[in-house]
Motif scaffolding. Structure first.
Motif, PDB file in Angstrom:
ATOM      1  N   ASP A 125       0.771  -1.191  -0.008  1.00 19.18           N
ATOM      2  CA  ASP A 125      -0.079   0.070  -0.033  1.00 19.18           C
ATOM      3  C   ASP A 125       0.983   1.210   0.054  1.00 19.18           C
ATOM      4  N   ILE A 126       2.054   1.401   0.788  1.00 22.80           N
ATOM      5  CA  ILE A 126       2.729   2.475   0.833  1.00 22.80           C
ATOM      6  C   ILE A 126       3.600   2.297  -0.558  1.00 22.80           C
ATOM      7  N   GLY A 127       4.264   1.426  -0.947  1.00 22.07           N
ATOM      8  CA  GLY A 127       5.057   1.435  -2.093  1.00 22.07           C
ATOM      9  C   GLY A 127       4.656   1.733  -3.361  1.00 22.07           C
ATOM     10  N   ASP A 128       5.078   2.371  -4.295  1.00 24.75           N
ATOM     11  CA  ASP A 128       4.417   2.690  -5.574  1.00 24.75           C
ATOM     12  C   ASP A 128       4.889   1.730  -6.503  1.00 24.75           C
ATOM     13  N   SER A 129       5.931   0.821  -6.299  1.00 23.69           N
ATOM     14  CA  SER A 129       6.210  -0.437  -6.941  1.00 23.69           C
ATOM     15  C   SER A 129       6.689  -1.322  -6.027  1.00 23.69           C
ATOM     16  N   ILE A 130       6.643  -2.410  -6.011  1.00 21.60           N
ATOM     17  CA  ILE A 130       7.410  -3.420  -5.248  1.00 21.60           C
ATOM     18  C   ILE A 130       7.593  -4.681  -6.178  1.00 21.60           C
ATOM     19  N   SER A 131       8.729  -5.535  -5.980  1.00 22.47           N
ATOM     20  CA  SER A 131       8.829  -6.760  -6.472  1.00 22.47           C
ATOM     21  C   SER A 131       9.665  -7.605  -5.402  1.00 22.47           C
ATOM     22  N   TYR A 132       9.601  -8.956  -5.506  1.00 15.89           N
ATOM     23  CA  TYR A 132      10.394  -9.869  -4.763  1.00 15.89           C
ATOM     24  C   TYR A 132      11.014 -10.719  -5.857  1.00 15.89           C
ATOM     25  N   GLN A 133      12.318 -10.873  -6.140  1.00 16.59           N
ATOM     26  CA  GLN A 133      12.772 -11.728  -6.923  1.00 16.59           C
ATOM     27  C   GLN A 133      13.971 -12.388  -6.238  1.00 16.59           C
ATOM     28  N   ARG A 134      13.974 -13.765  -7.184  1.00 18.24           N
ATOM     29  CA  ARG A 134      15.159 -14.486  -6.698  1.00 18.24           C
ATOM     30  C   ARG A 134      16.552 -14.022  -7.577  1.00 18.24           C
ATOM     31  N   THR A 135      17.686 -13.860  -6.796  1.00 14.63           N
ATOM     32  CA  THR A 135      18.809 -13.374  -7.814  1.00 14.63           C
ATOM     33  C   THR A 135      19.542 -14.624  -7.846  1.00 14.63           C
ATOM     34  N   SER A 136      20.472 -14.571  -8.832  1.00 10.33           N
ATOM     35  CA  SER A 136      21.511 -15.502  -9.413  1.00 10.33           C
ATOM     36  C   SER A 136      22.161 -16.228  -8.096  1.00 10.33           C
ATOM     37  N   ASP A 137      22.460 -15.468  -7.249  1.00  7.64           N
ATOM     38  CA  ASP A 137      23.350 -16.025  -6.006  1.00  7.64           C
ATOM     39  C   ASP A 137      22.524 -16.615  -4.919  1.00  7.64           C
ATOM     40  N   GLY A 138      21.209 -16.937  -5.342  1.00 11.18           N
ATOM     41  CA  GLY A 138      20.215 -17.834  -4.396  1.00 11.18           C
ATOM     42  C   GLY A 138      19.751 -16.911  -3.344  1.00 11.18           C
ATOM     43  N   ARG A 139      19.956 -15.586  -3.324  1.00  8.55           N
ATOM     44  CA  ARG A 139      18.990 -14.966  -2.410  1.00  8.55           C
ATOM     45  C   ARG A 139      17.808 -14.221  -3.085  1.00  8.55           C
TER      46      ARG A 139
END
Length: 156
Positions: A125-139
């Motif tokens: 609700d606060i963020g104008d854009s949010i994402s949650y992505q897996r990175t190539s290093d496993g994080r």
């Protein structure tokens, strides 16, 4: 690496990175570090909401993504302040999940008496854009962008 969304649009005013061990005791350090990035062009109401988003994001990483992990497991945070936006990225080592689906599922099971679960909806609700992505290093990287109209006059 997750790229800054506004890196080509507007000049960056400030950027900082922090690594803190897993544990809720690190929250005060995170918020103290974040306070040093304040810029007078950011409206106070936006700044306070961004503090809340950062606190919720860090707490979620510690309580959920790093549940059962050793206390020295790192949470990494990066904040970039632009002339008209603030971008935060929080990296964790938890299991990946579909953020949008999780928020949708939580909304369908809305329980006002529930002791938790509102943090992700608050971030959304606060963020104008949010994402949650897996990175190539496993994080995983939670990325939040908050846009604002800069304050142009001096505050006293």
């Amino acid at each position: 690496m997750i790229e800054l969304k506004n890196s080509e649009k507007l000049p960056m005013l400030k950027k900082a990175e922090l690594q803190v061990n897993t544990g809720l005791s690190g929250l005060s350090w995170v918020l103290s570090w974040f306070s040093q990035l304040y810029d007078s062009r950011i409206p106070t109401s936006v700044w306070i909401r961004c503090q809340l988003v950062l606190a919720e994001s860090f707490t979620n990483a510690v309580r959920h993504a790093h549940k059962g992990k050793p206390p020295d497991w790192p949470v990494e945070i990066e904040v970039a302040v632009f002339a008209e936006s603030l971008e935060m990225r929080i990296w964790d080592w938890g299991e990946p999940f579909d953020l949008e689906q999780k928020i949708k599922d939580m909304s369908e099971q809305d329980d006002i008496d529930s002791p938790g679960g509102r943090g992700l909806k608050l971030i959304r609700d606060i963020g104008d854009s949010i994402s949650y992505q897996r990175t190539s290093d496993g994080r995983n990287c939670l990325s939040i962008v908050k846009n604002y109209s800069p304050c142009l006059n001096d505050r006293k």
